[in-house]
Each structure stands twice: as C-alpha cells, then as structure tokens.
Design a protein around this motif. Structure first.
Motif, PDB file in Angstrom:
ATOM      1  N   ALA A 117       4.653  18.371  -5.706  1.00 24.49           N
ATOM      2  CA  ALA A 117       4.670  17.361  -4.644  1.00 24.49           C
ATOM      3  C   ALA A 117       6.047  16.694  -4.551  1.00 24.49           C
ATOM      4  O   ALA A 117       6.510  16.338  -3.465  1.00 24.49           O
ATOM      5  CB  ALA A 117       3.599  16.302  -4.928  1.00 24.49           C
ATOM      6  N   ILE A 118       6.704  16.560  -5.682  1.00 25.97           N
ATOM      7  CA  ILE A 118       8.026  15.914  -5.708  1.00 25.97           C
ATOM      8  C   ILE A 118       9.118  16.862  -5.229  1.00 25.97           C
ATOM      9  O   ILE A 118      10.054  16.457  -4.556  1.00 25.97           O
ATOM     10  CB  ILE A 118       8.328  15.447  -7.151  1.00 25.97           C
ATOM     11  CG1 ILE A 118       7.570  14.158  -7.419  1.00 25.97           C
ATOM     12  CG2 ILE A 118       9.811  15.238  -7.385  1.00 25.97           C
ATOM     13  CD1 ILE A 118       7.365  13.891  -8.869  1.00 25.97           C
ATOM     14  N   ALA A 119       8.974  18.131  -5.611  1.00 23.24           N
ATOM     15  CA  ALA A 119      10.046  19.093  -5.322  1.00 23.24           C
ATOM     16  C   ALA A 119      10.027  19.508  -3.849  1.00 23.24           C
ATOM     17  O   ALA A 119       8.964  19.690  -3.275  1.00 23.24           O
ATOM     18  CB  ALA A 119       9.872  20.310  -6.215  1.00 23.24           C
ATOM     19  N   PRO A 120      11.198  19.644  -3.244  1.00 18.02           N
ATOM     20  CA  PRO A 120      11.247  20.009  -1.827  1.00 18.02           C
ATOM     21  C   PRO A 120      10.957  21.498  -1.596  1.00 18.02           C
ATOM     22  O   PRO A 120      10.904  22.283  -2.543  1.00 18.02           O
ATOM     23  CB  PRO A 120      12.698  19.686  -1.441  1.00 18.02           C
ATOM     24  CG  PRO A 120      13.474  19.834  -2.703  1.00 18.02           C
ATOM     25  CD  PRO A 120      12.540  19.445  -3.822  1.00 18.02           C
ATOM     26  N   GLY A 121      10.783  21.867  -0.349  1.00 20.72           N
ATOM     27  CA  GLY A 121      10.605  23.272   0.045  1.00 20.72           C
ATOM     28  C   GLY A 121       9.401  23.892  -0.620  1.00 20.72           C
ATOM     29  O   GLY A 121       8.409  23.226  -0.893  1.00 20.72           O
ATOM     30  N   ASP A 122       9.494  25.191  -0.909  1.00 18.36           N
ATOM     31  CA  ASP A 122       8.356  25.850  -1.562  1.00 18.36           C
ATOM     32  C   ASP A 122       8.574  25.989  -3.070  1.00 18.36           C
ATOM     33  O   ASP A 122       8.146  26.960  -3.688  1.00 18.36           O
ATOM     34  CB  ASP A 122       8.019  27.195  -0.902  1.00 18.36           C
ATOM     35  CG  ASP A 122       9.186  28.169  -0.955  1.00 18.36           C
ATOM     36  OD1 ASP A 122      10.297  27.741  -1.314  1.00 18.36           O
ATOM     37  OD2 ASP A 122       8.983  29.361  -0.637  1.00 18.36           O
ATOM     38  N   LEU A 123       9.231  24.996  -3.641  1.00 21.98           N
ATOM     39  CA  LEU A 123       9.272  24.887  -5.107  1.00 21.98           C
ATOM     40  C   LEU A 123       7.899  24.364  -5.525  1.00 21.98           C
ATOM     41  O   LEU A 123       7.679  23.160  -5.658  1.00 21.98           O
ATOM     42  CB  LEU A 123      10.378  23.914  -5.554  1.00 21.98           C
ATOM     43  CG  LEU A 123      11.823  24.398  -5.466  1.00 21.98           C
ATOM     44  CD1 LEU A 123      12.800  23.249  -5.626  1.00 21.98           C
ATOM     45  CD2 LEU A 123      12.112  25.488  -6.508  1.00 21.98           C
ATOM     46  N   ASP A 124       6.968  25.275  -5.701  1.00 26.84           N
ATOM     47  CA  ASP A 124       5.563  24.883  -5.821  1.00 26.84           C
ATOM     48  C   ASP A 124       4.877  25.339  -7.106  1.00 26.84           C
ATOM     49  O   ASP A 124       3.729  24.977  -7.353  1.00 26.84           O
ATOM     50  CB  ASP A 124       4.767  25.439  -4.628  1.00 26.84           C
ATOM     51  CG  ASP A 124       4.990  24.587  -3.383  1.00 26.84           C
ATOM     52  OD1 ASP A 124       5.375  23.410  -3.530  1.00 26.84           O
ATOM     53  OD2 ASP A 124       4.807  25.110  -2.276  1.00 26.84           O
ATOM     54  N   MET A 125       5.551  26.185  -7.898  1.00 29.78           N
ATOM     55  CA  MET A 125       4.894  26.712  -9.093  1.00 29.78           C
ATOM     56  C   MET A 125       5.572  26.153 -10.336  1.00 29.78           C
ATOM     57  O   MET A 125       6.775  26.353 -10.543  1.00 29.78           O
ATOM     58  CB  MET A 125       4.982  28.245  -9.126  1.00 29.78           C
ATOM     59  CG  MET A 125       4.282  28.907  -7.959  1.00 29.78           C
ATOM     60  SD  MET A 125       2.502  28.612  -7.942  1.00 29.78           S
ATOM     61  CE  MET A 125       1.945  29.924  -8.993  1.00 29.78           C
ATOM     62  N   ALA A 126       4.794  25.442 -11.160  1.00 27.33           N
ATOM     63  CA  ALA A 126       5.382  24.791 -12.336  1.00 27.33           C
ATOM     64  C   ALA A 126       4.994  25.524 -13.616  1.00 27.33           C
ATOM     65  O   ALA A 126       3.887  26.058 -13.744  1.00 27.33           O
ATOM     66  CB  ALA A 126       4.921  23.343 -12.413  1.00 27.33           C
ATOM     67  N   PHE A 127       5.934  25.519 -14.549  1.00 23.72           N
ATOM     68  CA  PHE A 127       5.697  26.064 -15.887  1.00 23.72           C
ATOM     69  C   PHE A 127       6.024  24.946 -16.873  1.00 23.72           C
ATOM     70  O   PHE A 127       7.091  24.334 -16.790  1.00 23.72           O
ATOM     71  CB  PHE A 127       6.621  27.266 -16.124  1.00 23.72           C
ATOM     72  CG  PHE A 127       6.653  27.758 -17.548  1.00 23.72           C
ATOM     73  CD1 PHE A 127       5.724  28.690 -18.001  1.00 23.72           C
ATOM     74  CD2 PHE A 127       7.619  27.300 -18.438  1.00 23.72           C
ATOM     75  CE1 PHE A 127       5.757  29.142 -19.321  1.00 23.72           C
ATOM     76  CE2 PHE A 127       7.653  27.750 -19.754  1.00 23.72           C
ATOM     77  CZ  PHE A 127       6.722  28.674 -20.193  1.00 23.72           C
ATOM     78  N   LEU A 128       5.116  24.662 -17.788  1.00 32.71           N
ATOM     79  CA  LEU A 128       5.310  23.529 -18.704  1.00 32.71           C
ATOM     80  C   LEU A 128       5.680  24.014 -20.105  1.00 32.71           C
ATOM     81  O   LEU A 128       5.123  25.005 -20.593  1.00 32.71           O
ATOM     82  CB  LEU A 128       4.024  22.701 -18.784  1.00 32.71           C
ATOM     83  CG  LEU A 128       3.517  22.162 -17.437  1.00 32.71           C
ATOM     84  CD1 LEU A 128       2.168  21.470 -17.618  1.00 32.71           C
ATOM     85  CD2 LEU A 128       4.538  21.221 -16.807  1.00 32.71           C
ATOM     86  N   CYS A 129       6.607  23.305 -20.730  1.00 39.46           N
ATOM     87  CA  CYS A 129       7.028  23.670 -22.084  1.00 39.46           C
ATOM     88  C   CYS A 129       7.441  22.390 -22.809  1.00 39.46           C
ATOM     89  O   CYS A 129       6.989  21.308 -22.410  1.00 39.46           O
ATOM     90  CB  CYS A 129       8.159  24.694 -22.026  1.00 39.46           C
ATOM     91  SG  CYS A 129       9.563  24.149 -21.039  1.00 39.46           S
TER      92      CYS A 129
END
Ligand SMILES: Cc1ncc(COP(=O)(O)O)c(C=O)c1O
Length: 475
Positions: A117-129
């Motif tokens: 939701a914060i990231a612009p455009g289609d930066l939509d897939m998150a990976f957590l580490c």
C-alpha cells in the motif's frame, strides 16, 4: 534430578547489573577485542546505557545523551516509542503465534499488504526477512532469476549493500571485501553518472540488474545529481535491465518522502528496506518487488520455495511491531516532520559553515539524512601531534570527525556517527521525531566545540584519550 549440570551462566538480572569493567572484560574475551578498541578511541567504552527514550540514551548515572546518530537510520521513532512498545507488550501478553512456518500468519500477511500500500506502482509483492543484507541478498537472487540469462550485476563506486556474500560482492569496499571469494559477473560504475551507466549497458549485454543506494550512506551521504534517477529508470527500460533500489538506510521517510526515489517520481523494479522498518525495537527487513518480476522468479508451486521464507521470516512480534510502526509513521506525520526539520537542520548547518569555513568543508543531504564534511587535516597536523594521534590509532589519524565526535560525546552529551568510506564526514541521522529544540541544542554544541579551533580540538582529544578522560563512576 537433571543429568546435565548447568554451567555458570549469567542471568538476565545479573546481566543488568554488570559493571563497565566486567562488560569490557567479556567483550575482550568473548566478543571482538578490536571493536572494544574503537569504542575506547571514541570514549564510548566508559558508559553503560540504562534506558533509552525518545531522542535520548540515559546512562546509569542519569546522564542524558542526545542521539543524532539514530542507529544508522534504524531509529525513525526514537527510542521506545510508547505506541510501538505497547503493541509489542500486548502481543506478548496475548501469547500470539511467533514462528510462522507451519500456519498462515495474519501479521505477515497484513504487513505485506501495508508495504504494497505504501509502495508506488505495481511494487506489490513483499518478502520478509531479518536484516538489510538479507533483503539485498534475496532481492539480488530474485533479480537474477527474473533476468534469466543476463546474470551480470552493475553496482556503483563507494556503494554499501551489506556483508553477506552477494551483498558484499556489490559493496565497493576493499576493506569489507578483503580476501573473500566474491560473485563473478559484476561491473562497477561511478555513482551519479548516467552516461557511464549507459556505456556499461551498451558494452555488456549480459547485464541484467543494477543495484543502487538511492542516496549513498557509507560513501558520505551522497545524493545523485538532479535527474539521475529518471535517467536510471529510462536506461533500465531501454536496455531491459532490472533496477534494484537499496533504501535500507535512506528509505522509510528519512529524506522527506517514504522512498527517496519518490523525489524524482520514478519507480524501481525492486526495493529493499530494513533498519527503521522494525520501529527501533526489532530486526526485520523486506524487499518489495513488481508483481510480474516476482511471478517470473517464484510464481509457480514449483518455484515458490526456491527462495521462500526462512526460519525467522515473518516472526509474529516483528511483524506486529512493523505494522504498528508504519501506522505511527503516518499518524504522527513523521515523514513531513523529516522534510521540515531536515530543511531547518541544513539551514542551521549552512550558517555554521559560513562561521567556520576552515573547518566545515561541505554540508549536504536530504531531509534528516545529512552529511557534514569536515576539512581534511591529515596533511596539516603538526608532525608531533600526528605522531601522537597515530600512536593512539592508525585509522583515526587526521580524521577531525573522530575528534569532534569524541568531544561532542564527552563534553556535550551528544552522539553522532561517521561514514564508512569518507572518514571526514559526520553522519547525522536523528530520529524523525526530532524537533527544533534538539536541533538547536545540537547545532549550539557543535558551534561551541568548533569555536575552539582545530588545534585545541585535536589537543583536547589527545589529552582526553591519553588520560582516559572523564571517567564515569558506574556501579
Ligand atoms: C544502504 C544499506 N544497505 C544495506 C545495509 C545492510 O543492512 P544490515 O546491517 O541490516 O545487514 C546497510 C547497513 O548499514 C545499508 O546502509
């Protein structure tokens, strides 16, 4: 009866009560003696921190130390923000699920949504580490899979991306890279130079990824020239190269926008975060990728787990902390505060530069990511003093920053940091909660110290270090 005898372990309560000498002994014998040596050079070995709140560390004697270091950008919220602390306490009291390997986690899912939701455009897939290095490591692997045969990675001069092997391979430091075996297929280009980037892209068609700190931290707080990021986006599109933006240090609102690349209204293909993502309370890192890129790399059941979650990815408390922290960031208007206070800080430092032009060479930065480059005195120090300083330490020799940092701490209770590659730069990354009063206090302390002149600053440092300085009677 237990068959296994318990070794002589230190309990948590005993750990709290260790004195300065004992902690030094333990570091010397069981941690990293060389690290202790550096703490000694700066006089940081004489205090034990009891508590920390807001803009301050508080030692055992109640000494309040103003934090303009901010844990290299890890303390956007200052120390122990009450809302973040409360969310963590509630999470623990409710005995929520922590390790999320077998079951779904509502916290990991919600945090991933928030990041999209914060990231612009289609930066939509998150990976957590759990760290910035791990985020870059995972992002480089993602890019490698998405780029197919084009395996070469471009990185910039004086970059810092972490110390794990892939991140280290694109970290431009002989010191850190040392004699380690690094990844093949790497090309280095000057930072901020779009023409050099294009020349590299044109020369080598195996290039598939470009990794870039949007604002360089370790290099001495260096933003690229106006229009650089637009050119990077355009070149990556033209040559089919993936752009991986490392915002581990410069992201999370520090420059006055959530991501520093937003200043040029462009969107990279992958972005990494860590540091303040943990709200100053936990270790967490992430990458956020454009959906088509993520799907290309790991989009099918067959490929999903090639670099899927690790043991500690999406830990319950870490995710819950990060969710609350993101909410606080917006609820308290901290990104706007970074922009406003950053302008004020830069303004006041520019005034200071006009007052001390022989000592302050340059003031630069964006928002609350500020570099203060001091004069290089390595050539002008009198020979005797140079010798004395070099006896104290080879690496501090001629670094006015080291002396200024040590004296700011000793005489003014102010903490600042330095940059890895440029020893003449003081790194200022105060928490984003900072107000004018603290900025005024910091600038006045610095002004007072610089007014002593270079000769006295070096002399005072040498005297303090040789004598062991003001000692802290710590119980
Ligand atoms: C720009 C940048 N990338 C990556 C890292 C590595 O992060 P970590 O220390 O969490 O592994 C750092 C750490 O300072 C950093 O500044």
């Amino acid at each position: 009866m237990n068959a296994t005898a318990k070794p002589a372990l230190i309990s948590v309560e005993d750990a709290k009560r260790l004195d300065v000498q004992r902690v030094q002994d333990l570091m010397q014998k069981h941690m990293n003696p060389g690290q202790l040596h550096f703490l000694k050079l700066l006089g940081f070995n004489r205090v034990l921190i009891e508590r920390a709140e807001g803009m301050y560390y508080i030692d055992r004697n109640g000494r309040r130390i103003l934090d303009f270091f901010g844990g290299f950008g890890s303390l956007a919220f200052g120390h122990n923000h009450p809302r973040i602390l409360e969310a963590r306490i509630r999470f623990q009291e409710e005995k929520r699920q922590e390790i999320a390997m077998a079951f779904m986690s509502q916290y990991a899912a919600a945090l991933s949504y928030n990041l999209a939701a914060i990231a612009p455009g289609d930066l939509d897939m998150a990976f957590l580490c759990v760290s910035g290095s791990e985020a870059n490591e995972a992002a480089l692997k993602l890019a490698e899979r998405a780029a197919g045969e084009r395996r070469t990675v471009v990185y910039t001069e004086r970059s810092f991306h972490g110390k794990t092997r892939a991140a280290l391979s694109v970290t431009d430091s002989e010191f850190y890279q040392g004699s380690f075996e690094l990844l093949p297929n790497r090309v280095r280009v000057p930072f901020g130079d779009a023409a050099a980037l294009e020349a590299a892209f044109r020369r080598d068609r195996s290039i598939g990824t470009f990794i870039l700190e949007t604002v360089q931290g370790g290099a001495g707080i260096v933003p690229g020239p106006e229009g650089y990021l637009k050119a990077v986006r355009e070149l990556c599109d033209r040559y089919g190269v993936l752009w991986l933006a490392d915002e581990v240090q410069c992201g999370y609102g520090r420059t006055g926008r959530f991501f520093a690349f937003e200043h040029e209204a462009v969107v990279p293909d992958i972005v990494t975060l860590a540091k303040s993502l943990g709200g100053g309370k936990t270790a967490i890192g992430a990458y956020i990728a454009r959906t088509p890129i993520f799907m290309k790399a790991y989009g099918s059941p067959k490929t999903a787990m090639i670099h899927g979650p690790a043991t500690f990815s999406g830990m319950g408390e870490a995710c819950c902390t990060a969710i609350e922290a993101l909410n606080v960031l917006y609820d308290e208007g901290l990104i706007d505060n970074a922009a406003e206070q950053g302008t004020y800080l830069l303004d006041r430092l520019n005034q200071l530069q006009r007052k001390h032009p022989k000592i302050i060479k340059e003031v630069r930065g964006k928002g609350l990511m500020v570099g203060l480059e001091l004069a290089d005195i390595s050539q002008t120090l009198p020979l005797g003093v140079k010798h004395l300083v070099s006896v104290l330490d080879e690496r501090l020799k001629g670094s006015l920053c080291g002396f200024v940092g040590a004296l700011l701490f000793r005489d003014y209770d102010v903490l600042v940091a330095f940059t890895e590659y440029n020893r003449n730069v003081i790194r200022l990354e105060p928490p984003l909660i900072v107000g004018r009063a603290e900025i005024d206090r910091f600038v006045e302390a610095l002004d007072d110290l610089l007014s002593r002149g270079v000769g006295r600053i070096v002399g005072d440092y040498v005297k303090a270090t040789l004598r062991g300085g003001k000692s802290e009677p710590v119980g």
